[in-house]
Write a protein that holds these residues in place. Structure first.
Motif, PDB file in Angstrom:
ATOM      1  N   SER A 112       0.815  -1.222   0.000  1.00  0.00           N
ATOM      2  CA  SER A 112       0.000   0.000   0.000  1.00  0.00           C
ATOM      3  C   SER A 112       0.847   1.269   0.000  1.00  0.00           C
ATOM      4  O   SER A 112       0.502   2.231  -0.703  1.00  0.00           O
ATOM      5  N   SER A 123       0.148   3.863  -9.390  1.00  0.00           N
ATOM      6  CA  SER A 123      -1.312   3.893  -9.437  1.00  0.00           C
ATOM      7  C   SER A 123      -1.852   5.001 -10.333  1.00  0.00           C
ATOM      8  O   SER A 123      -1.341   6.121 -10.341  1.00  0.00           O
ATOM      9  N   ARG A 300      -8.072  -4.809  -1.064  1.00  0.00           N
ATOM     10  CA  ARG A 300      -6.908  -5.189  -1.870  1.00  0.00           C
ATOM     11  C   ARG A 300      -6.554  -6.665  -1.718  1.00  0.00           C
ATOM     12  O   ARG A 300      -5.742  -7.190  -2.475  1.00  0.00           O
TER      13      ARG A 300
END
Length: 328
Positions: A112, A123, A300
């Motif tokens: 993350s 991302s 996730r």
């Protein structure tokens, strides 16, 4: 903007299942080949005896800092960490006098903190430089690859690693933009180009999802590294030792499943038909998916698959097979 490692949090996927799967002796030497922010390492370390030892590996300098600096550092004489890719684990351990270990774990997901830090470029949700390298000290960034590769090369990467059916259209759009004097340098720019090239997409999925995945896999050589790492893990494991690998997409899981399956079959020597079959190198132990509760708490985790296998020089007894959990 503060982009220090401490700013970004990470929830470890399949934490207890992975540690329980890999741990067979508290006195053994274990390897966490993907330290990340140390979730698996910290729990595993808490279960080792004073004689146990844990060696972590990561190629991300921010992960190394998380283990060695600040309030979250691991100040334990049984723990050490190496800045390296996990494909090199056998050589790295040999250089430190370690030839065999009791267990090795890999968490193949992007952490993350890597995803949420715009400066890393992983991302499409955050605008930032299109980098995508796990180890920012070496190699070619995603932007550099797109600036020099031809249309065929770009299409192959997006199709093979992203399983993207619009790979050719996306590659054409990237090259056309570059030819017009505006090479792609940011995550927003890539997202916009992909959105215009992809005409339809699965409900709820961003059009750029598969392209970002493909470029990240290519830039970091992830599938090649995984294949090398699996062979290194098998060579390192002591009899009875285990490997535990968490995959997050079908390309990774297929490699892991094929490797375990390929080393879990008896091999007959056709030149000596009456000889005993060659002993098994591995025995599949478990295939585990996150629970509904874990996915609800951490979306996730939804695509994660944990596979556990045990090193053995002889086939495991029949009763072992009855205890296997959901193995395919």
């Amino acid at each position: 903007m503060d982009t220090s490692p401490a700013q970004f949090s990470h929830t470890t996927v399949l934490l207890h299942e992975t540690v329980e799967g890999v741990l067979t002796s508290p006195d053994g030497i274990y390897v966490d080949g993907t330290f990340g922010r140390g979730g698996h390492s910290r729990l595993l370390l808490s279960k080792l005896s004073p004689q146990g030892r844990l060696i972590a590996i990561d190629r991300d300098l921010e992960a190394i800092a998380a283990a060695t600096e600040g309030e979250g550092r691991i100040a334990d004489a049984r723990f050490s960490i190496i800045h390296s890719g996990f494909a090199d684990m056998r050589a790295q351990l040999a250089a430190r006098g370690v030839e065999q270990v009791q267990g090795v774990l890999l968490d193949l997901g992007v952490s993350s903190p890597q995803i949420d830090n715009p400066e890393r470029g992983f991302s499409f949700r955050f605008n930032g430089p299109l980098d995508m390298r796990m180890d920012t000290t070496r190699g070619e960034s995603a932007a550099e690859f797109l600036a020099r590769a031809d249309e065929r090369q770009i299409a192959e990467v997006i199709r093979n690693y992203g399983e993207e059916r619009f790979a050719v259209q996306i590659a054409k759009a990237i090259v056309a933009r570059r030819a017009g004097g505006s090479p792609i340098g940011s995550t927003d720019e890539l997202s916009e180009v992909v959105a215009r090239a992809v005409k339809t997409r699965e409900s709820g999925q961003n059009p750029a999802t598969r392209t970002f995945q493909a470029l990240r896999i290519h830039v970091n050589g992830e599938l090649e590294e995984l294949e090398q790492a699996l062979s290194a893990m098998l060579a390192l494991l002591a009899p009875g030792g285990r490997m535990a690998i968490i995959s997050f997409h079908s390309l990774e899981d297929r490699i892991v499943k094929t490797f375990i399956g390929g080393h879990s079959k008896e091999v007959l020597d056709r030149r000596a038909l009456f000889a005993a079959p060659k002993a098994l190198a591995l025995q599949a132990v478990a295939r585990i998916k996150p629970s509904e509760a874990e996915v609800a708490a951490n979306p996730r985790a939804r695509s994660a698959v944990l596979r556990v296998a045990q090193r053995t020089d002889t086939p495991l007894p029949a009763e072992h097979h009855k205890r296997r959990r959901g193995e395919r």
